[in-house]
Enzyme design. Structure first.
Site, PDB file in Angstrom:
ATOM      1  N   CYS A  23      44.470  38.578  54.729  1.00  0.00           N
ATOM      2  CA  CYS A  23      43.710  39.149  53.611  1.00  0.00           C
ATOM      3  C   CYS A  23      42.443  39.853  54.065  1.00  0.00           C
ATOM      4  CB  CYS A  23      43.378  38.069  52.576  1.00  0.00           C
ATOM      5  SG  CYS A  23      42.548  36.604  53.249  1.00  0.00           S
ATOM      6  N   HIS A  76      39.795  32.988  51.361  1.00  0.00           N
ATOM      7  CA  HIS A  76      40.526  34.139  50.834  1.00  0.00           C
ATOM      8  C   HIS A  76      39.543  35.297  50.759  1.00  0.00           C
ATOM      9  CE1 HIS A  76      43.731  36.319  49.057  1.00  0.00           C
ATOM     10  NE2 HIS A  76      43.186  36.427  47.859  1.00  0.00           N
ATOM     11  N   ASP A  93      42.796  42.227  44.552  1.00  0.00           N
ATOM     12  CA  ASP A  93      43.351  41.096  45.287  1.00  0.00           C
ATOM     13  C   ASP A  93      44.833  41.394  45.492  1.00  0.00           C
ATOM     14  OD1 ASP A  93      44.329  38.735  46.287  1.00  0.00           O
ATOM     15  OD2 ASP A  93      43.591  37.453  44.665  1.00  0.00           O
TER      16      ASP A  93
END
Length: 199
Positions: A23, A76, A93
């Protein structure tokens, strides 16, 4: 792509460069894309690292989740666009089942939810780094994704991200000690309030 007066910084979620379980690099590449394609907007864009001291942070509405249960990440990373054009903040996201981009308030309600009712070990903190600073300072040799010399998940197809000063400083970004690294560290509630009210 324009929706409800908001001009998205990408043509679609599917057009974004994406590698599962990387990520931080997905967001770095998205920041790089904005700087190249819409340089006038880069000052409105931030990389957002979500973690805590124990590296146990729940997030709901994730693709790897099951039903109404959260995914517990060690960290994250998402992208925040604080749009001056429409006076709202949006989250990108690439691991969520929510819309992308997603209005920050909707993302907060459905993906973050609240720290109230969670054990303190699961309370979230957030490190917010301006996109240009993130592009200049972040480096990863992907060693955190190797175990006994083998990849835990296949790496992105492009070379590792490096700076003249570093080949690996990911831990500085995940660390939620404000005296470490770059950007600003917020408690989750402070982050949501700051970026929904200060437009």
């Amino acid at each position: 792509m324009q929706r409800n007066g908001y001009q998205s910084i990408t043509s679609s979620k599917d057009s974004c460069l994406y590698t599962s379980c990387y990520c931080e690099e997905n967001v770095w590449k998205l920041c790089e894309f904005v700087k190249a394609q819409s340089p006038e907007l880069v000052k409105e864009v931030y990389a957002v690292f979500i973690s805590n001291e124990r590296r146990t942070v729940p997030l709901w509405k994730q693709k790897s989740g099951h039903g109404n249960k959260p995914v517990i990440w060690d960290y994250h990373v998402i992208l925040l666009h604080q749009s001056s054009q429409c006076g709202r903040s949006f989250i990108y996201d690439l691991d969520t089942v929510l819309p992308c981009p997603c209005d920050l308030q909707l993302y907060a309600d459905q993906a973050f939810r609240s720290d109230r009712g969670l054990k303190p070990d699961y309370w979230r903190k957030v490190r917010v780094i301006p996109a240009e600073m993130f592009l200049k300072t972040f480096a990863s040799d992907r060693s955190h994704m190797k175990e006994a010399g083998e990849w835990r998940m296949p790496p992105p197809p492009y070379p590792c991200i490096q700076t003249p000063e570093s080949v690996m400083n990911l831990d500085d970004f995940i660390n939620m000690d404000p005296s470490v690294g770059v950007g600003n560290v917020f408690f989750l509630s402070e982050f949501i309030q700051h970026f929904t009210e200060n437009l």
